[in-house]
Each structure stands twice: as C-alpha cells, then as structure tokens.
Write a protein that holds these residues in place. Structure first.
Motif, short mmCIF file in Angstrom:
data_model
loop_
_atom_site.label_atom_id
_atom_site.label_comp_id
_atom_site.label_asym_id
_atom_site.label_seq_id
_atom_site.Cartn_x
_atom_site.Cartn_y
_atom_site.Cartn_z
N THR A 74 1.06 1.84 2.27
CA THR A 74 -0.10 2.91 2.75
C THR A 74 0.07 2.90 4.32
O THR A 74 -0.08 4.04 4.74
N LEU A 87 -8.89 7.97 4.45
CA LEU A 87 -8.23 7.36 3.76
C LEU A 87 -8.98 7.09 2.33
O LEU A 87 -10.23 6.59 2.41
N VAL A 97 -7.15 0.40 0.22
CA VAL A 97 -7.46 0.92 1.31
C VAL A 97 -8.49 0.09 2.28
O VAL A 97 -8.68 0.27 3.60
N GLY A 101 -7.28 -0.02 5.77
CA GLY A 101 -8.05 1.10 6.45
C GLY A 101 -8.64 0.70 7.86
O GLY A 101 -9.08 1.61 8.60
N LEU A 109 -13.45 6.13 5.31
CA LEU A 109 -13.12 5.69 3.95
C LEU A 109 -13.64 6.25 2.66
O LEU A 109 -15.03 6.23 2.71
#
Length: 251
Positions: A74, A87, A97, A101, A109
C-alpha cells in the motif's frame, strides 16, 4: 495604506500559506485497498464512477502474505501519487489502511464494510468480540484462510448476481492467518479524518462491530442495506462516500 503596512500584510499572508497543511490541497487521488477473499477487480465500477468525475484511482493488490507485506504494498502505491490521497479499505483492507494510513500524503480514510482496529488489536480478536453471522471460514493445511464456497454467495455476496458470486467463490484470494493475527501499532484514524460505510446485511463482519469501531474512531458514518460485497452491489454509494471524503479536506 503605507508601504510598511502592505509589507506586513503580505508577510502575514505568506506565513498563513506556509502553515496551511498539505491535506488542505484539493484531493484528486484515490487509493483503494481490497480485502481478503475478493481481489481488486471487483472495484471496477467504483473506479469508473470516480474516474468519470476526474479522480485518479489506483487499486492496490496486496499479497495477503502478512500485514507487513500488505502495508508495504500500500505504501508503495501511495508513494507513486502526485499529491494528497484518500485511502480506502474494505474488510481486512481496513486493517491495512489503519496501519499504512499514517503516510504524510494520506488526507483521509474511508472504511467500506471494514475493520477499524486500535493499537494492539488484530482482526481475529475483533471478530471474536462480536462474531459475524457466517460460520464458513476454513483454513488450509498451511494456515491460509478461505470461505466455504457452499456459503460464499449467501455470506459474502448475497446481493451480487448469482453468476458473479459463484465466480468470486471460485477465485478467492486466500489471506495468511498470520495477517489476521498481526497487531496494529499506529492507528491512522487517530490523526486523520475518517468515514465508515456500514453494510447492514453484512454476514462477514457483524454490523454492530463496525458501528462500535466507527464510533470509537469518530468516523462519519453512513449505513446502507447491502452485503459485505457492497463495492460490487452498491458502487454508486461507495463512490459517493469516497467523493465526500475527497472533498472534505478542501472545505
């Protein structure tokens, strides 16, 4: 107005501009992390809806071998973005995430029928607190997980066309059990804005568990009558919430 006043005013404006966070810039990048069992191809409709509105959409294909590997995959995609990004995580993708993140270019998010763990939590612990309706999860001899194809349609994709659900059952992405056991160390929702889309007919994650996690995270919540595969059955609702998140930092 004197020259000195103009200079002071100009300096003040420059100072304000310098202090403006990067997340205040318009967000045009969307990075989506799919969950376990179904790969990123199921996000095609969401991708197309957002692309038509001018967003640059990238779907991460995490290897599902470990949380560390999935977070690295990611971050690799986030590093390729040309500005701030929203994200998005689905299901186990919410675990990913939450850890990934914290990257500086993540503006917000979005949790789509997803787990939102806190520090020290993992997926298995959370699911055990409020068990899902399905009892179909099984493990291979080498500890990879899958959903029994006999119950896949009913428990994962009840509102997806039967043929598509059958294919999804036959093309599952099996996650390592170790991925579900890995604990979060840095929950991004503690420092980033977040949104949660809760599928009220979800049998893979209990809706009450999603509600409690979202409430704890302070996420903006929207509920929709849909299965766990809402990214396929309700792509417009998913795309709309992602757009809401993308627009929020610029307001």
């Amino acid at each position: 107005m004197t020259q000195l006043t103009l200079s002071l005013a100009g300096g003040a404006l420059l100072a304000v501009a310098a202090l403006t966070p990067a997340s205040a810039a318009p967000v045009r990048n969307v990075v989506i992390v799919h969950g376990a069992l179904a790969d990123g191809s199921g996000w095609r409709k969401v991708h197309d809806l957002l692309k038509a509105k001018g967003y640059r959409v990238t779907v991460v294909q995490p290897p599902m071998t470990s949380l560390k590997d999935d977070v690295a995959a990611t971050r690799r995609i986030l590093d390729l973005q040309d500005g701030p990004s929203v994200l998005v995580g689905h299901s186990y993708g919410g675990i990913i995430v939450t850890q990934a993140g914290s990257a500086a270019n993540v503006a917000g998010l979005v949790y789509v029928a997803a787990f939102q763990p806190d520090e020290g939590e993992n997926l298995l612990d959370l699911a055990a607190r409020t068990p899902p309706a399905t009892a179909g999860f099984k493990a291979t001899a080498d500890d990879y997980l899958y959903l029994d194809p006999k119950v896949f349609a009913a428990d994962f994709a009840a509102d997806v066309p039967a043929g598509d659900a059958e294919f999804m059952a036959a093309s599952q992405v099996l996650p390592a059990k170790a991925s579900f056991e890995a604990k979060i160390t840095q929950p991004a929702w503690k420092t980033k804005k977040s949104w949660a889309l809760i599928a009220t007919e979800d049998r893979a994650i209990h809706p009450d568990l999603m509600r409690s996690m979202a409430r704890r995270a302070g996420s903006a919540v929207k509920e929709i009558k849909a299965s766990h595969a809402l990214f396929m059955s309700q792509p417009a609702a998913v795309a709309d919430l992602i757009e809401t998140a993308a627009e929020a930092p610029s307001k």
